[in-house]
Design an enzyme around this catalytic site. Structure first.
Site, mmCIF file in Angstrom:
data_model
loop_
_atom_site.group_PDB
_atom_site.id
_atom_site.type_symbol
_atom_site.label_atom_id
_atom_site.label_comp_id
_atom_site.label_asym_id
_atom_site.label_seq_id
_atom_site.Cartn_x
_atom_site.Cartn_y
_atom_site.Cartn_z
ATOM 1 N N GLU A 1 3.323 1.729 2.733
ATOM 2 C CA GLU A 1 4.443 0.772 2.759
ATOM 3 C C GLU A 1 4.371 -0.148 3.977
ATOM 4 O O GLU A 1 5.379 -0.449 4.608
ATOM 5 C CB GLU A 1 5.790 1.522 2.716
ATOM 6 C CG GLU A 1 5.920 2.404 1.485
ATOM 7 C CD GLU A 1 7.190 3.238 1.464
ATOM 8 O OE1 GLU A 1 7.864 3.309 2.503
ATOM 9 O OE2 GLU A 1 7.493 3.829 0.413
ATOM 10 N N ASP B 1 0.828 -1.205 0.000
ATOM 11 C CA ASP B 1 0.000 0.000 0.000
ATOM 12 C C ASP B 1 0.862 1.255 0.000
ATOM 13 O O ASP B 1 2.089 1.179 0.110
ATOM 14 C CB ASP B 1 -0.964 -0.019 1.188
ATOM 15 C CG ASP B 1 -0.256 0.167 2.534
ATOM 16 O OD1 ASP B 1 0.959 -0.066 2.599
ATOM 17 O OD2 ASP B 1 -0.934 0.545 3.506
#
Length: 591
Positions: free
Chosen positions: A390, A387
């Site tokens: 991270e 995402d």
């Protein structure tokens, strides 16, 4: 506060007390050379810069720091001219008392060269401090020859720092080691005013004769160098006022400062770093952050950082059309986790350039990059990846929105260039439209953060399905309910919106990005529905962020209890969201 100054090659970070914390050179953000550039006066005892009452202000391209105390006012204007990689400290002394002031003025450095720091040699040569280490050469000089000097080692008996504490420099003319330090001293007999200019010249893979010759030229042409820099920034900023939403013209000074800070984060070789922060270390190029920053600057008709950025991203693009997680500013890869949204972000930003400037020759140059990215995005629909934070691995709403924006932008660019467009891109758009409802939960009555696996928690990034990526209509009732659920999920003591309620990064705090994200969603919704309530919501969130802006620098986070900046300062993406909000052309970024 602290501030930054730069010229897209040399970047300096100035601390709360006007000290030079570090120099980034030969690129913005890399390498870091820790400086500890301080000053002190000595009358009856030593008084370091932090012993004064200090205030700071960014004025155009220079940072102004004012020190007051002991009947003195010392004004330091720090700037880096556009023409040379040199930091200039223009120092003005003013006597605030009725008595003559006699004191010694010391300039100190403990410059550690390179990452990691390497052994260096510091020498005093005819009024100059010269420090050489690795491939770097630094020269500290002045327009007035010093009275005395010292070259030493920070933690030895010959330390220049210790000498300043004692008020007398030993005049050792050379020292070697990792922690070498040095000082120059001037005797000042002050009746009214006195001025002094300090120059810190940086050179990479150069010889001493060239450096000394150049610094002497700059000393003799200092007015021309400064005037050239003033004219440059005046030209760069000449169209800013015309691109501010009329409702925010009262914030024009803040907008200009925010723009200048973003320009400082843009490297002359194209990379745009997320922040000059070392703790956390954000001195890298993310396609996502760079895209938002490039868009923000373009909205004010400042396009050269974006043009350089696209060139940089073209060079580092993977053969399959993707980009890595982030890069060093020299183009070397750093983190390599796959984040599909990076590709969508870069092409989305390029299409904003297309919409604003309609430069077909420029677009043609990057069609190969667009084509590869478009093919990659079309093959990555509903594919799991990391995402945007991270942290997790799944199929995310944010990533899905970014893919949609990237494909729509690629198609629009292709049509603009009259290119044959891959049919898979159109199929990809349809697939996204047909399946985006998989993110909707009837039970929760809102959209979810991810599917496969499903993460049901509230997350500001869910908004990307509508803002800015427009896969879901901004006035879709389900998205309105999602935005309202996000708004209600955060109850910080100081206010603001976080990433998600369970966030623990730096303790879990409201972010500038996230608060402005919700503000921008509500702003867009109010424009579509013409409902004042949503504009009022947007304005409350927007005004909250202004409380935590320091001379055009927005932090990443604000401490949830103390209301002080937390994490990186400035964070480029935070500044970018502020500039998007205040732009009269903000709707042009919607795919």
């Amino acid at each position: 506060m602290s501030g930054i100054i730069g010229n897209n090659g040399l970047l300096a970070k100035i601390g709360d007390y006007g000290e030079i914390e570090c120099l980034f050179y030969p690129n913005v953000g890399y390498e870091a050379h820790f400086c500890d550039g301080l000053f002190a006066i000595y009358d009856d005892k030593v008084r370091w810069c932090w012993d004064f009452k200090v205030s700071q202000k960014l004025e155009n391209f220079y940072l102004k720091t004012i020190f007051k105390g002991r009947g003195l006012e010392i004004v330091v204007k720090d700037y880096i001219p556009i023409s040379h990689d040199i930091l200039i400290r223009d120092i003005q002394f003013r006597n605030l008392s009725n008595d003559k002031k006699i004191f010694k003025f010391f300039v100190y450095e403990n410059l550690r060269v390179g990452e990691p720091p390497v052994e260096n040699v510091v020498k005093y040569i005819d009024g100059n401090i010269v420090k050489r280490g690795k491939d770097y050469l630094f020269v500290i000089s002045s327009n007035k020859k010093p009275k005395s000097y010292q070259c030493g080692h920070r933690y030895d008996k010959d330390s220049a720092y210790t000498d300043i504490e004692n008020g007398i420099l030993k005049e050792n003319d050379e020292s070697r080691g990792i922690l070498t330090d040095s000082s120059l001293c001037w005797d000042i007999d002050l009746v009214n005013k006195y001025s002094l200019k300090i120059f810190i010249l940086t050179h990479y893979k150069s010889n001493l004769d060239i450096a000394l010759e150049q610094i002497n030229v700059i000393k003799n042409q200092i007015s021309s160098v400064k005037d050239l820099t003033m004219r440059y920034y005046s030209r760069v900023l000449e169209d800013v006022i015309n691109n501010i939403d009329k409702n925010y013209l009262k914030y024009k000074d803040l907008i200009i400062k925010s723009i200048i800070n973003l320009i400082f984060l843009s490297d002359r070789n194209g990379g745009i770093i997320a922040s000059p922060s070392l703790h956390p270390d954000y001195r890298y190029v993310w396609g996502r952050d760079g895209a938002y920053i490039a868009i923000a600057l373009m909205l004010y008709n400042i396009k050269f950082p974006a043009e350089r950025f696209f060139k940089f991203m073209e060079k580092v693009q993977n053969p399959n059309g993707s980009w890595l997680q982030n890069y060093f500013v020299n183009g070397s890869p750093r983190l390599t986790g796959e984040q599909i949204d990076q590709a969508g972000s870069v092409i989305w930003a390029l299409n904003v350039y297309n919409r604003l400037y309609s430069n077909l020759d420029f677009l043609e140059r990057y069609w190969n990059m667009v084509e590869k990215a478009g093919n990659y995005l079309a093959n990555s629909i509903f594919k799991p990846c990391f995402d945007l934070w991270e942290e997790k691995f799944a199929i995310f709403a944010y990533t899905t929105g970014a893919i949609y924006a990237g494909l729509k932008s690629a198609i629009e660019i292709g049509k603009e260039l009259n290119k044959e467009i891959n049919e898979e891109w159109f199929k990809g758009i349809k697939k996204l439209k047909d399946n985006v409802n998989k993110f909707y939960s009837k039970e929760k009555k809102r959209f979810l953060k991810s599917i496969n696996p499903t993460f049901e928690e509230i997350d500001i990034s869910i908004l990307s399905l509508s803002y800015p990526f427009n896969l879901i209509d901004v006035n879709d009732e389900r998205m309105i309910k999602t935005a309202e659920a996000i708004e209600k999920a955060f109850n910080y003591k100081v206010g603001g919106i976080g990433r998600y309620p369970e966030d623990s990064y730096f303790g879990g705090n409201p972010w500038i990005i996230t608060t402005l994200w919700l503000a921008l969603y509500y702003k867009r919704l109010s424009e579509v529905l013409n409902i004042k309530e949503y504009n009022d919501k947007a304005e409350r969130l927007y005004r909250w962020t202004l409380n935590y802006c320091i001379e055009g620098q927005f932090p990443e986070q604000v401490h949830k209890d103390l209301g002080v900046p937390v994490s990186a300062l400035p964070l480029g993406w935070s500044n970018a969201m502020f500039l998007i909000y205040t732009s009269k052309n903000r709707s042009i970024i919607i795919p």
